[in-house]
Write an enzyme that holds these catalytic residues in place. Structure first.
Site, PDB file in Angstrom:
ATOM      1  N   LYS A   1      48.817 -35.819  26.079  1.00 32.95           N
ATOM      2  CA  LYS A   1      47.754 -36.509  26.834  1.00 32.95           C
ATOM      3  C   LYS A   1      46.387 -36.206  26.222  1.00 32.95           C
ATOM      4  O   LYS A   1      45.574 -37.106  26.023  1.00 32.95           O
ATOM      5  CB  LYS A   1      47.787 -36.030  28.293  1.00 32.95           C
ATOM      6  N   ASN A   2      46.132 -34.930  25.925  1.00 38.33           N
ATOM      7  CA  ASN A   2      44.789 -34.547  25.481  1.00 38.33           C
ATOM      8  C   ASN A   2      44.505 -34.933  24.028  1.00 38.33           C
ATOM      9  O   ASN A   2      43.377 -34.774  23.548  1.00 38.33           O
ATOM     10  CB  ASN A   2      44.553 -33.042  25.701  1.00 38.33           C
TER      11      ASN A   2
ATOM     12  N   ARG B   1      37.540 -36.541  34.030  1.00 42.68           N
ATOM     13  CA  ARG B   1      36.365 -36.073  33.295  1.00 42.68           C
ATOM     14  C   ARG B   1      36.384 -36.492  31.835  1.00 42.68           C
ATOM     15  O   ARG B   1      35.342 -36.693  31.228  1.00 42.68           O
ATOM     16  CB  ARG B   1      36.285 -34.547  33.345  1.00 42.68           C
TER      17      ARG B   1
ATOM     18  N   CYS C   1      34.324 -29.650  39.323  1.00 45.11           N
ATOM     19  CA  CYS C   1      35.739 -30.004  39.370  1.00 45.11           C
ATOM     20  C   CYS C   1      36.524 -28.817  39.887  1.00 45.11           C
ATOM     21  O   CYS C   1      35.984 -27.719  40.008  1.00 45.11           O
ATOM     22  CB  CYS C   1      36.171 -30.504  37.999  1.00 45.11           C
TER      23      CYS C   1
ATOM     24  N   ARG D   1      32.165 -27.073  34.598  1.00 46.48           N
ATOM     25  CA  ARG D   1      32.433 -27.988  33.487  1.00 46.48           C
ATOM     26  C   ARG D   1      31.293 -28.963  33.182  1.00 46.48           C
ATOM     27  O   ARG D   1      31.470 -30.188  33.274  1.00 46.48           O
ATOM     28  CB  ARG D   1      33.741 -28.748  33.740  1.00 46.48           C
ATOM     29  N   PRO D   2      30.130 -28.443  32.798  1.00 46.38           N
ATOM     30  CA  PRO D   2      29.037 -29.343  32.422  1.00 46.38           C
ATOM     31  C   PRO D   2      29.335 -30.030  31.080  1.00 46.38           C
ATOM     32  O   PRO D   2      30.278 -29.648  30.383  1.00 46.38           O
ATOM     33  CB  PRO D   2      27.841 -28.397  32.263  1.00 46.38           C
ATOM     34  N   ILE D   3      28.519 -31.043  30.739  1.00 42.76           N
ATOM     35  CA  ILE D   3      28.679 -31.683  29.415  1.00 42.76           C
ATOM     36  C   ILE D   3      27.380 -31.559  28.609  1.00 42.76           C
ATOM     37  O   ILE D   3      27.074 -32.377  27.756  1.00 42.76           O
ATOM     38  CB  ILE D   3      29.132 -33.163  29.512  1.00 42.76           C
ATOM     39  N   ASP D   4      26.618 -30.485  28.925  1.00 40.01           N
ATOM     40  CA  ASP D   4      25.333 -30.290  28.257  1.00 40.01           C
ATOM     41  C   ASP D   4      25.469 -30.202  26.732  1.00 40.01           C
ATOM     42  O   ASP D   4      24.587 -30.643  25.993  1.00 40.01           O
ATOM     43  CB  ASP D   4      24.640 -29.028  28.806  1.00 40.01           C
ATOM     44  N   LEU D   5      26.594 -29.673  26.253  1.00 41.64           N
ATOM     45  CA  LEU D   5      26.725 -29.500  24.799  1.00 41.64           C
ATOM     46  C   LEU D   5      26.972 -30.839  24.102  1.00 41.64           C
ATOM     47  O   LEU D   5      26.542 -31.042  22.967  1.00 41.64           O
ATOM     48  CB  LEU D   5      27.850 -28.504  24.484  1.00 41.64           C
TER      49      LEU D   5
ATOM     50  N   ASP E   1      45.419 -23.895  29.666  1.00 42.43           N
ATOM     51  CA  ASP E   1      46.283 -24.898  30.302  1.00 42.43           C
ATOM     52  C   ASP E   1      47.710 -24.382  30.529  1.00 42.43           C
ATOM     53  O   ASP E   1      48.537 -25.103  31.107  1.00 42.43           O
ATOM     54  CB  ASP E   1      46.325 -26.185  29.458  1.00 42.43           C
TER      55      ASP E   1
ATOM     56  N   ILE F   1      38.188 -19.093  30.083  1.00 40.58           N
ATOM     57  CA  ILE F   1      37.640 -20.413  29.739  1.00 40.58           C
ATOM     58  C   ILE F   1      36.968 -21.067  30.942  1.00 40.58           C
ATOM     59  O   ILE F   1      35.871 -21.593  30.841  1.00 40.58           O
ATOM     60  CB  ILE F   1      38.744 -21.348  29.167  1.00 40.58           C
TER      61      ILE F   1
ATOM     62  N   ARG G   1      49.070 -36.983  36.580  1.00 43.31           N
ATOM     63  CA  ARG G   1      47.981 -37.232  35.625  1.00 43.31           C
ATOM     64  C   ARG G   1      48.383 -36.841  34.218  1.00 43.31           C
ATOM     65  O   ARG G   1      47.882 -37.402  33.248  1.00 43.31           O
ATOM     66  CB  ARG G   1      46.733 -36.422  36.012  1.00 43.31           C
TER      67      ARG G   1
HETATM   68  N1  EPU Z   1      31.375 -26.249  28.561  1.00 42.16           N
HETATM   69  C1  EPU Z   1      30.011 -26.194  28.747  1.00 42.16           C
HETATM   70  N2  EPU Z   1      29.253 -27.261  28.323  1.00 42.16           N
HETATM   71  C2  EPU Z   1      29.816 -28.356  27.733  1.00 42.16           C
HETATM   72  C3  EPU Z   1      31.200 -28.401  27.543  1.00 42.16           C
HETATM   73  C4  EPU Z   1      31.960 -27.324  27.974  1.00 42.16           C
HETATM   74  O1  EPU Z   1      29.487 -25.224  29.279  1.00 42.16           O
HETATM   75  O2  EPU Z   1      29.072 -29.284  27.389  1.00 42.16           O
HETATM   76  C5  EPU Z   1      32.200 -25.126  29.017  1.00 42.16           C
HETATM   77  C6  EPU Z   1      33.199 -25.554  30.116  1.00 42.16           C
HETATM   78  O3  EPU Z   1      32.603 -25.533  31.399  1.00 42.16           O
HETATM   79  C7  EPU Z   1      34.287 -24.528  29.954  1.00 42.16           C
HETATM   80  C8  EPU Z   1      34.310 -24.287  28.444  1.00 42.16           C
HETATM   81  O4  EPU Z   1      33.039 -24.724  27.956  1.00 42.16           O
HETATM   82  O5  EPU Z   1      33.964 -23.356  30.624  1.00 42.16           O
HETATM   83  C9  EPU Z   1      35.380 -25.005  27.689  1.00 42.16           C
HETATM   84  O6  EPU Z   1      35.425 -26.351  28.091  1.00 42.16           O
HETATM   85  P1  EPU Z   1      35.876 -27.532  27.135  1.00 42.16           P
HETATM   86  O7  EPU Z   1      34.746 -28.439  26.923  1.00 42.16           O
HETATM   87  O8  EPU Z   1      36.575 -26.985  25.938  1.00 42.16           O
HETATM   88  O9  EPU Z   1      36.941 -28.272  28.063  1.00 42.16           O
HETATM   89  P2  EPU Z   1      37.192 -29.813  28.055  1.00 42.16           P
HETATM   90  O10 EPU Z   1      36.969 -30.324  26.706  1.00 42.16           O
HETATM   91  O11 EPU Z   1      36.466 -30.432  29.193  1.00 42.16           O
HETATM   92  C10 EPU Z   1      39.702 -29.758  27.370  1.00 42.16           C
HETATM   93  C11 EPU Z   1      40.987 -30.231  27.968  1.00 42.16           C
HETATM   94  C12 EPU Z   1      41.327 -29.370  29.163  1.00 42.16           C
HETATM   95  C13 EPU Z   1      41.440 -27.926  28.689  1.00 42.16           C
HETATM   96  C14 EPU Z   1      40.153 -27.485  28.005  1.00 42.16           C
HETATM   97  C15 EPU Z   1      40.220 -26.094  27.409  1.00 42.16           C
HETATM   98  C16 EPU Z   1      41.007 -32.579  27.438  1.00 42.16           C
HETATM   99  C17 EPU Z   1      40.914 -33.985  27.900  1.00 42.16           C
HETATM  100  N3  EPU Z   1      40.849 -31.620  28.353  1.00 42.16           N
HETATM  101  O12 EPU Z   1      38.729 -29.890  28.402  1.00 42.16           O
HETATM  102  O13 EPU Z   1      42.589 -29.813  29.647  1.00 42.16           O
HETATM  103  O14 EPU Z   1      41.704 -27.071  29.773  1.00 42.16           O
HETATM  104  O15 EPU Z   1      39.832 -28.404  26.948  1.00 42.16           O
HETATM  105  O16 EPU Z   1      41.247 -25.996  26.503  1.00 42.16           O
HETATM  106  O17 EPU Z   1      41.241 -32.333  26.258  1.00 42.16           O
HETATM  107  C18 EPU Z   1      44.249 -30.182  31.272  1.00 42.16           C
HETATM  108  O18 EPU Z   1      44.858 -30.873  30.437  1.00 42.16           O
HETATM  109  O19 EPU Z   1      44.776 -29.805  32.366  1.00 42.16           O
HETATM  110  C19 EPU Z   1      42.876 -29.771  30.997  1.00 42.16           C
HETATM  111  C20 EPU Z   1      42.049 -29.349  31.948  1.00 42.16           C
END
Ligand code: EPU
Length: 433
Positions: A22-23, A96, A120, A125-129, A308, A330, A400
């Protein structure tokens, strides 16, 4: 809302086949926004998040054909004339990963309007980066009414260092950089196999990328990308979930059609617990009929122990002798399953990001609530070894990300069925602890 009714006690025996990841499929579908030609994806799992992404791309004017069955889970996406560069709150709040369209939209359509996802079940889980990175690539960003708006005539290559490792952040900026002018260097990148798979697809589409799978990815931007055909990698988290299921039930289970090397951290721990594993190029056989002993884990970015798989491992730890420490590094709130496991008889104490599991405690069937995708998987696993019947509510979470999990489990001997709104006559009563 569907529920699962599971009667525990059967060892899992036989072979289960793993679906596509999925991811990996989610960013691959978003990548189709980068070209006007069709992108054909094979081995796309038939799960709810993929359907959500189909809807999302369709709202943008993409033609998305999801072929299942004989069409081998093939998805064809064609974004010839994308019209509406917007990801609405309605879709982003249910998934997300919808934010993955941000980079491709700005790169291809020069603008994007994407709802901010909000909090969530597993953390802030912000997207600031993602946003900071796009700004470095020259996008003008504003935020209004809960939406991020990004604009750029053409993105410009830049040097971007992620403050912390982010999987979808790396993927989002990687996609954006493919069409930027000049070179982009992404540092402190996620090294997950899903990032490598996305880079492989983008390369087939004509992108020039080096270093995917390492911390530094270099992208030479090109004027345009073209269509491609790509097979999505097997889902390492689904595979890991079944490996734990085999181990936990003391079965003899072959997890076929997977990439064992993507699961090194889990397989090492499982062996420490006393489970026998044999591995081929694309399968893992798990045999575990002896006593299990506890082992500590700490979640980390790939190649460390996957967050995960933390919830599923915790279910296993309840059946291991001794203490297992589970550290979650994480996400800040990813222990929702622990209280449900406790209701089934587990001994788990949570302190901040650490769970201490004391085993082995017998588990007994109870009515429990799934709170997120992987938490639901952990409850299914616990139910497979619990005494009596467990009813898991809100299994839409599991739908999902796991394709036909109940059919796959039944195929290797589990007693599991799905029910709709109606409760069965003999509903299990919650166990007081
Ligand atoms: N983070 C920030 N700012 C950002 C982005 C991330 O602070 O802009 C923080 C997050 O809050 C978290 C950490 O960085 O604490 C890592 O988050 P990441 O961005 O890596 O997570 P993600 O990309 O949103 C993906 C998977 C998740 C998986 C995580 C970690 C997808 C679609 N989702 O999420 O999968 O847990 O990486 O490996 O690829 C799942 O499949 O159940 C799932 C949640």
């Amino acid at each position: 809302m569907d529920k699962f009714v599971i009667r525990g006690g059967n060892p899992l025996l036989g072979t289960v086949r793993i679906s596509g990841a999925k991811n990996a499929a989610l960013p691959a579908m978003a990548a189709a926004l980068l070209t006007e030609e069709p992108v054909i994806l094979e081995n796309v799992p038939q799960v709810r998040d993929i359907e959500t992404e189909r809807k999302l791309l369709a709202t943008m004017g993409a033609e998305v054909e999801l072929g299942y069955g004989r069409a081998q889970h093939r998805t064809t996406i064609c974004c010839r004339n994308p019209a509406n560069p917007e990801a609405s709150y309605d879709l982003v709040k249910t998934m997300r990963a919808s934010t993955l369209v941000l980079g491709p939209l700005v790169a291809r359509m020069k603008e994007a309007r994407v709802s901010l996802p909000g909090g969530c079940a597993i953390g802030a889980r912000p997207i600031d980066l993602h946003i900071k990175g796009l700004e470095k690539l020259g996008a003008r960003i504003s935020q209004e009414h809960g939406y991020i708006e990004a604009r750029a005539e053409r993105l410009r290559g830049a040097q971007i260092r992620f403050d912390r490792i982010t999987v979808t952040g790396t993927e989002d900026l990687l996609m954006a950089a493919t069409l930027a002018e000049g070179e982009t260097v992404l540092e402190n990148c996620a090294r997950e196999p899903e990032v490598v798979d996305l880079a492989a697809l983008l390369t087939k589409m004509g992108a020039r990328i080096e270093g995917a799978g390492t911390s530094t990815i270099r992208v030479q931007g090109v004027e345009q990308l073209h269509g491609a055909r790509h097979r999505i990698i097997p889902d390492r988290i689904e595979a890991g979930t079944f490996v734990v299921a085999g181990a936990l039930t003391g079965g003899d289970l072959t997890v076929a059609g997977c990439e064992p090397r993507h699961l090194d951290a889990l397989l090492q721990k499982i062996q420490e617990c006393g489970i026998r594993i044999s591995v081929t190029d694309d399968s893992i056989r798990v045999t575990g009929d002896g006593p299990l002993k506890g082992a500590d884990i700490a979640t980390e970015e790939y190649p460390g122990f996957a967050t995960d798989l933390q919830a599923q491992y915790m279910a296993l730890a309840t059946q291991c002798d001794g203490v297992s420490i589970v550290d979650e590094h994480i996400f800040e709130n990813r222990f929702m399953h622990a209280q449900e496991l406790v209701r089934m008889g587990a001994n788990i104490k949570i302190e901040s990001h650490r769970a201490t599991v004391r085993g082995k405690t017998p588990l007994s069937g109870a009515a429990v609530l799934a709170s997120d995708l992987r938490a639901s998987a952990s409850l299914v696993l616990a139910a497979l070894v619990a005494d009596g019947e467990t009813i898991i509510d809100r299994v839409y979470h599991i739908d999902r990300g796991y394709e036909r999990i109940e059919e796959k489990l039944r195929g290797v001997g589990a007693q599991i069925r799905r029910i709709g709104e109606l409760l069965p006559k003999r509903a299990a009563s919650p166990v007081a602890v």
